[in-house]
Design an enzyme around this catalytic site. Structure first.
Site, PDB file in Angstrom:
ATOM      1  N   ASP A   9       0.760  -1.305   0.050  1.00 40.09           N
ATOM      2  CA  ASP A   9       0.033  -0.141  -0.043  1.00 40.09           C
ATOM      3  C   ASP A   9       0.766   1.263  -0.106  1.00 40.09           C
ATOM      4  O   ASP A   9       0.372   2.296   0.729  1.00 40.09           O
ATOM      5  CB  ASP A   9      -0.898   0.107   1.093  1.00 40.09           C
ATOM      6  CG  ASP A   9      -1.854  -1.070   1.281  1.00 40.09           C
ATOM      7  OD1 ASP A   9      -1.814  -1.871   0.245  1.00 40.09           O
ATOM      8  OD2 ASP A   9      -2.755  -1.199   2.183  1.00 40.09           O
ATOM      9  N   LYS A 107      -6.994  -4.891  -2.814  1.00 37.77           N
ATOM     10  CA  LYS A 107      -7.945  -5.356  -1.644  1.00 37.77           C
ATOM     11  C   LYS A 107      -8.751  -4.300  -1.100  1.00 37.77           C
ATOM     12  O   LYS A 107      -8.481  -3.088  -1.350  1.00 37.77           O
ATOM     13  CB  LYS A 107      -6.808  -5.856  -0.559  1.00 37.77           C
ATOM     14  CG  LYS A 107      -5.816  -4.918   0.085  1.00 37.77           C
ATOM     15  CD  LYS A 107      -4.851  -5.326   0.882  1.00 37.77           C
ATOM     16  CE  LYS A 107      -4.152  -4.237   1.443  1.00 37.77           C
ATOM     17  NZ  LYS A 107      -4.627  -3.335   1.965  1.00 37.77           N
ATOM     18  N   CYS A 152      -1.744  -2.920   7.650  1.00 40.22           N
ATOM     19  CA  CYS A 152      -1.824  -3.694   6.558  1.00 40.22           C
ATOM     20  C   CYS A 152      -0.566  -4.560   6.622  1.00 40.22           C
ATOM     21  O   CYS A 152      -0.404  -5.771   6.218  1.00 40.22           O
ATOM     22  CB  CYS A 152      -1.875  -3.096   5.290  1.00 40.22           C
ATOM     23  SG  CYS A 152      -3.553  -2.557   5.116  1.00 40.22           S
TER      24      CYS A 152
HETATM   25  C1  VGL Z   1      -4.694   0.714   5.708  1.00 36.01           C
HETATM   26  C2  VGL Z   1      -6.099   1.457   7.378  1.00 36.01           C
HETATM   27  C3  VGL Z   1      -7.361   1.275   6.241  1.00 36.01           C
HETATM   28  C4  VGL Z   1      -3.059   0.227   5.757  1.00 36.01           C
HETATM   29  C5  VGL Z   1      -5.492   0.507   4.767  1.00 36.01           C
HETATM   30  O1  VGL Z   1      -2.569   0.113   4.504  1.00 36.01           O
HETATM   31  O2  VGL Z   1      -2.374  -0.080   6.564  1.00 36.01           O
HETATM   32  N1  VGL Z   1      -4.820   1.125   7.059  1.00 36.01           N
HETATM   33  N2  VGL Z   1      -6.740   1.020   5.046  1.00 36.01           N
END
Ligand code: VGL
Ligand code: ZN
Length: 198
Positions: A9, A107, A152
């Site tokens: 991410d 995702k 994540c």
């Molecule tokens: C994430 C919170 C919500 C992450 C993704 O990538 O850690 N955290 N969505």
């Protein structure tokens, strides 16, 4: 032994000025690019929510950002709207070298279930397909870097360890949100699950 690198991410919304900015989230990009050159298999994940996703505080009346609600699958933190499909915020950081990716895994696409982990949605049982992909390529070890350490990255690393992979998280190439001690808890969880923190 076959190894893969999983880059979690590294998207605009998790970098400074993003909707869910992780402090210094952009500081890891150049070193992650360099690390990708050392692996024969790189997987990038991309948080990719539909508008009105159930993990957004704005989707619930009388709820604030970072409130925790009970979902059918357990407690869920409510986030600011982030990584909405096809938005600029959902795009990878402009300096991330996506040409090295063999697989880009999106995702969090199910409107009713969040998905922190690259392996399972937050119901802890709906697979993303990544385990099958890695197994079919005979991968036994994974290294994980990216954002955010305490969400994540943590969930992905713990799931990978439970699935039987040798897992290393390069903590210098991760950055955390750190809500109410969540970073400490995550580091302990990963260690307990047998993840090597380097
Ligand atoms: C994430 C919170 C919500 C992450 C993704 O990538 O850690 N955290 N969505
Ligand atoms: Zn998300």
């Amino acid at each position: 032994m076959s190894q893969a690198l999983i880059v979690i991410d590294i998207q605009n919304d998790f970098c400074p000025n993003g909707a869910l900015a992780v402090p210094n989230g952009d500081h890891i990009v150049d070193q992650v690019n360099a690390l990708m050159r050392q692996y024969n298999l790189c997987v990038l994940t991309q948080d990719w929510h539909p508008k009105g996703h159930s993990s957004f505080a704005s989707s619930h009346s009388n709820k604030d950002t970072y409130d925790i609600i009970d979902m059918s699958y357990g407690p869920q933190i409510l986030w600011p709207d982030h990584c909405v499909q096809n938005s600029e915020g959902a795009s990878f950081h402009p300096r991330l070298d996506t040409t090295k990716a063999h697989l880009i895994l999106r995702k969090g696409t199910n409107p009713d279930i969040d998905s922190y982990s690259a392996f399972f949605e937050n119901d802890r049982k709906t697979p993303t397909g990544l385990n099958g992909y890695l197994q079919s390529l005979d991968i036994q070890s994974v290294a994980i870097v990216g954002l955010a350490t305490d969400f994540c990255v943590n969930y992905s690393a713990v799931d990978a360890a439970h699935l039987g992979y040798n897992v290393t998280v390069f903590t210098q190439l991760c950055r955390a949100i750190d809500l109410d001690g969540s970073l400490d808890t995550a580091l302990k969880n990963m260690t307990c699950a047998g993840v090597s923190l380097e």
